[in-house]
Design a protein around this motif. Structure first.
Motif, short mmCIF file in Angstrom:
data_model
loop_
_atom_site.label_atom_id
_atom_site.label_comp_id
_atom_site.label_asym_id
_atom_site.label_seq_id
_atom_site.Cartn_x
_atom_site.Cartn_y
_atom_site.Cartn_z
N SER A 247 0.81 -1.22 0.00
CA SER A 247 0.00 0.00 0.00
C SER A 247 0.84 1.27 0.00
O SER A 247 0.37 2.32 -0.41
CB SER A 247 -0.93 0.00 1.22
N CYS A 248 2.07 1.20 0.48
CA CYS A 248 2.93 2.39 0.58
C CYS A 248 4.34 2.01 0.13
O CYS A 248 4.71 0.84 0.20
CB CYS A 248 3.03 2.85 2.03
N PRO A 249 5.13 3.00 -0.30
CA PRO A 249 6.51 2.65 -0.66
C PRO A 249 7.32 2.20 0.55
O PRO A 249 7.25 2.82 1.61
CB PRO A 249 7.07 3.95 -1.24
N VAL A 250 8.06 1.11 0.36
CA VAL A 250 8.89 0.56 1.44
C VAL A 250 10.33 0.47 0.93
O VAL A 250 10.57 -0.02 -0.17
CB VAL A 250 8.42 -0.87 1.85
N PHE A 251 11.27 0.96 1.73
CA PHE A 251 12.70 0.93 1.35
C PHE A 251 13.49 0.25 2.46
O PHE A 251 13.21 0.46 3.65
CB PHE A 251 13.25 2.35 1.21
N LEU A 252 14.51 -0.51 2.07
CA LEU A 252 15.47 -1.03 3.04
C LEU A 252 16.72 -0.14 2.97
O LEU A 252 17.16 0.19 1.86
CB LEU A 252 15.88 -2.47 2.70
N ALA A 253 17.28 0.19 4.12
CA ALA A 253 18.49 1.04 4.11
C ALA A 253 19.52 0.49 5.08
O ALA A 253 19.19 -0.14 6.08
CB ALA A 253 18.11 2.47 4.50
N GLY A 254 20.80 0.72 4.78
CA GLY A 254 21.89 0.26 5.64
C GLY A 254 22.02 -1.25 5.61
O GLY A 254 21.79 -1.89 4.58
N ASP A 255 22.38 -1.84 6.76
CA ASP A 255 22.59 -3.28 6.83
C ASP A 255 21.33 -4.07 6.52
O ASP A 255 21.39 -5.27 6.26
CB ASP A 255 23.13 -3.68 8.21
N SER A 256 20.18 -3.44 6.56
CA SER A 256 18.94 -4.13 6.15
C SER A 256 19.02 -4.50 4.67
O SER A 256 18.51 -5.53 4.25
CB SER A 256 17.72 -3.22 6.31
N ALA A 257 19.65 -3.61 3.88
CA ALA A 257 19.66 -3.81 2.42
C ALA A 257 20.91 -4.55 1.95
O ALA A 257 20.83 -5.48 1.14
CB ALA A 257 19.59 -2.45 1.72
N ILE A 258 22.08 -4.12 2.45
CA ILE A 258 23.34 -4.73 2.02
C ILE A 258 24.26 -4.85 3.23
O ILE A 258 24.37 -3.91 4.03
CB ILE A 258 24.10 -3.85 0.99
N GLY A 259 24.94 -5.97 3.33
CA GLY A 259 25.94 -6.12 4.39
C GLY A 259 27.26 -6.51 3.77
O GLY A 259 27.30 -7.28 2.81
N SER A 260 28.33 -5.95 4.31
CA SER A 260 29.63 -6.27 3.74
C SER A 260 30.67 -6.39 4.84
O SER A 260 30.55 -5.75 5.87
CB SER A 260 30.04 -5.18 2.76
N PRO A 261 31.68 -7.22 4.61
CA PRO A 261 32.72 -7.36 5.62
C PRO A 261 33.81 -6.31 5.43
O PRO A 261 33.67 -5.41 4.60
CB PRO A 261 33.27 -8.76 5.32
N TYR A 262 34.86 -6.43 6.18
CA TYR A 262 36.04 -5.57 6.05
C TYR A 262 35.73 -4.10 6.30
O TYR A 262 36.24 -3.21 5.62
CB TYR A 262 36.74 -5.77 4.69
N PHE A 263 34.84 -3.86 7.23
CA PHE A 263 34.67 -2.50 7.78
C PHE A 263 34.28 -1.45 6.75
O PHE A 263 34.85 -0.37 6.69
CB PHE A 263 35.97 -2.09 8.49
N GLN A 264 33.29 -1.74 5.92
CA GLN A 264 32.89 -0.78 4.91
C GLN A 264 31.41 -0.41 5.03
O GLN A 264 30.92 0.47 4.33
CB GLN A 264 33.08 -1.36 3.50
N SER A 265 30.69 -1.15 5.91
CA SER A 265 29.22 -1.10 5.83
C SER A 265 28.60 0.23 6.19
O SER A 265 27.60 0.62 5.61
CB SER A 265 28.62 -2.16 6.75
N ILE A 266 29.17 0.93 7.17
CA ILE A 266 28.51 2.18 7.57
C ILE A 266 28.59 3.17 6.40
O ILE A 266 27.61 3.84 6.07
CB ILE A 266 29.16 2.80 8.82
N SER A 267 29.77 3.22 5.77
CA SER A 267 29.92 4.14 4.64
C SER A 267 28.93 3.80 3.54
O SER A 267 28.29 4.68 2.95
CB SER A 267 31.34 4.05 4.07
N LEU A 268 28.79 2.51 3.28
CA LEU A 268 27.85 2.07 2.25
C LEU A 268 26.41 2.45 2.64
O LEU A 268 25.64 2.95 1.81
CB LEU A 268 27.99 0.55 2.13
N GLY A 269 26.08 2.22 3.90
CA GLY A 269 24.74 2.56 4.38
C GLY A 269 24.49 4.06 4.32
O GLY A 269 23.40 4.51 3.93
#
Ligand SMILES: Cc1cc2nc3c(=O)[nH]c(=O)nc-3n(C[C@H](O)[C@H](O)[C@H](O)COP(=O)(O)OP(=O)(O)OC[C@H]3O[C@@H](n4cnc5c(N)ncnc54)[C@H](O)[C@@H]3O)c2cc1C
Length: 407
Positions: free
Chosen positions: A319-341
């Motif tokens: 019924s409404c637009p739903v978005f995933l953001a941050g670690d909900s959408a993509i997770g990565s190793p080697y200490f990059q995830s916050i920047s990606l989020g």
């Protein structure tokens, strides 16, 4: 759901006030005719682990955005020049209070909870506020119940995302992993310590200090040593087997490691002894150790676009637009995830700002952007892992050749 744009007064629900949910909220907050409801289950920001942000996050030109030694070329291959310019323009439009914080975090290490507290305080201090905060554990049913026509829902609840597996048409809907593509790269110990002298590390240092460690090599990670003027913060990883991973608690100290995995501890101690030999300093306090699987994953659907493409539906999240953001959408190793989020949060805020964009277009653009960021981080992580594998076999030419795959 209507195919026009967002209504003139838009309400955005952001579930999860970790770093990414907070940044998104702080970016949306100054927008006119928009209000944010921010939901968080934790009462306090208590995660003290030291994190760092990638320099590309605060790049002010397309050239500096693609200057990374590991994946600069990939950036040029994945993103069009226009997209890169738009990304830079978005960064330049970030309010100065927030931009100053981002720049300071990209300079060195910072405790995760200090990032969270700083953004949270900034949101509370701004006026007029436009953000309503709710302290609660939100369930998928709660998320549905709070939606009114025209609302936007953003799930930023982290790696164990609240809604990720709900964004697929039945029958898999809701089942764990139904919407998740996961690649397990390896298991590691993440070891962090403070050192009372300046200590910088490069690839020669990683090699020479591990020469007597044939098996367990301590590898300070990319940009993972930082001297703050009096103390060096060091974080690195040691690869362990799946069996060793299972036999360890999730978090422990150097004493526990020495008693229970003496061979791993000896490698670590040899590495540290060489740092001391070179720089004549001492470790301050104990080693902090966590054991983690290094997973790369992505939501195959980062929005509910696919639910909508099937036509009118009684699916609860159609019924409404739903978005995933941050670690909900993509997770990565080697200490990059916050920047990606953070990167994805900036893009999403930029999309929501374009209120007259038809919703299917908005969702489609976000999906494409997330996919491109996934490609980037996938290639980058595989490259780091490959380099690490080669590094671990440097003294064994046959093992090294087996990993090279030269065509
Ligand atoms: C040892 C270690 C070191 C790391 N170092 C780095 C680093 O140097 N650089 C880097 O970029 N990344 C690093 N990371 C990864 C980084 O911590 C995460 O990528 C980041 O915290 C993800 O942010 P997020 O906001 O997406 O999710 P989270 O930080 O997981 O935040 C999610 C928030 O949602 C809340 N929440 C969850 N479910 C609900 C619910 N149902 N209702 C209400 N609230 C809910 C949670 O309480 C939490 O506050 C590291 C990770 C580890 C384990």
């Amino acid at each position: 759901m209507v195919s026009e744009g967002l209504p003139s007064n838009t309400r955005v629900h952001v579930v999860g006030a970790g770093p990414v949910g907070l940044l998104l909220t702080a970016l949306l907050q100054p927008m006119e005719r928009l209000s944010v409801r921010l939901y968080e289950k934790r009462r306090e920001y208590s995660r003290t682990r030291m994190v760092t942000l990638a320099p590309y996050l605060v790049a002010d030109t397309a050239a500096s955005y693609g200057a990374d030694a590991i994946d600069g070329d990939s950036v040029g291959a994945i993103f069009d020049p226009l997209e890169l310019e738009q990304g830079i323009a978005l960064r330049k439009s970030i309010p100065s209070d927030l931009a100053t914080l981002l720049k300071s975090w990209a300079l060195g290490f910072c405790p995760l909870n200090s990032i969270e507290r700083s953004i949270s305080d900034l949101i509370d201090a701004r006026g007029p506020n436009g953000v309503e905060r709710t302290a609660a554990v939100v369930t998928a049913e709660d998320a549905l119940a709070m939606l009114e026509p025209g609302d936007v829902l953003v799930d930023s609840t982290g790696s164990r995302s609240l809604l990720r597996d709900h964004l697929v048409p039945s029958p898999g809907e809701g089942a764990e992993g139904a919407n998740t593509l996961k690649v397990r790269l390896e298991y590691v110990l993440v070891i962090t310590f403070l050192y009372g002298q300046r200590y910088d590390c490069n690839e020669y240092c990683k090699y020479s200090k591990n020469i007597e460690n044939p098996h367990y090599k301590f590898i300070p990670m990319v940009h993972r040593t930082h001297y703050d003027g009096s103390v060096s913060h060091v974080t690195g990883v040691i690869k362990i087997s799946a069996e060793e991973y299972e036999a360890m608690p999730s978090r422990f100290d150097g004493g526990w490691l020495r008693s229970n995995f003496p061979e791993v501890a000896r490698s670590m101690d040899r590495f540290i002894a060489k740092i001391k030999e070179e720089t004549h300093g001492e470790i301050l306090g104990d080693l902090e150790i966590v054991r983690i699987p290094l997973d790369l994953y992505r939501a195959r659907n980062a929005t509910n676009l696919r639910l909508l493409e099937g036509g009118p539906s009684d699916h609860p999240f159609a019924s409404c637009p739903v978005f995933l953001a941050g670690d909900s959408a993509i997770g990565s190793p080697y200490f990059q995830s916050i920047s990606l989020g953070f990167e994805c949060a900036m893009f999403l805020a930029g999309l929501i700002a374009q209120r007259d964009l038809p919703l299917p277009v908005m969702l489609d653009r976000y999906e494409l952007y997330i996919y491109k960021q996934w490609l980037r981080v996938y290639m980058r992580s595989k490259m780091i892992k490959h380099n690490k594998d080669l590094f671990e076999s440097l003294d064994d030419p046959l093992a090294l050749l087996e990993k090279l795959h030269i065509y």
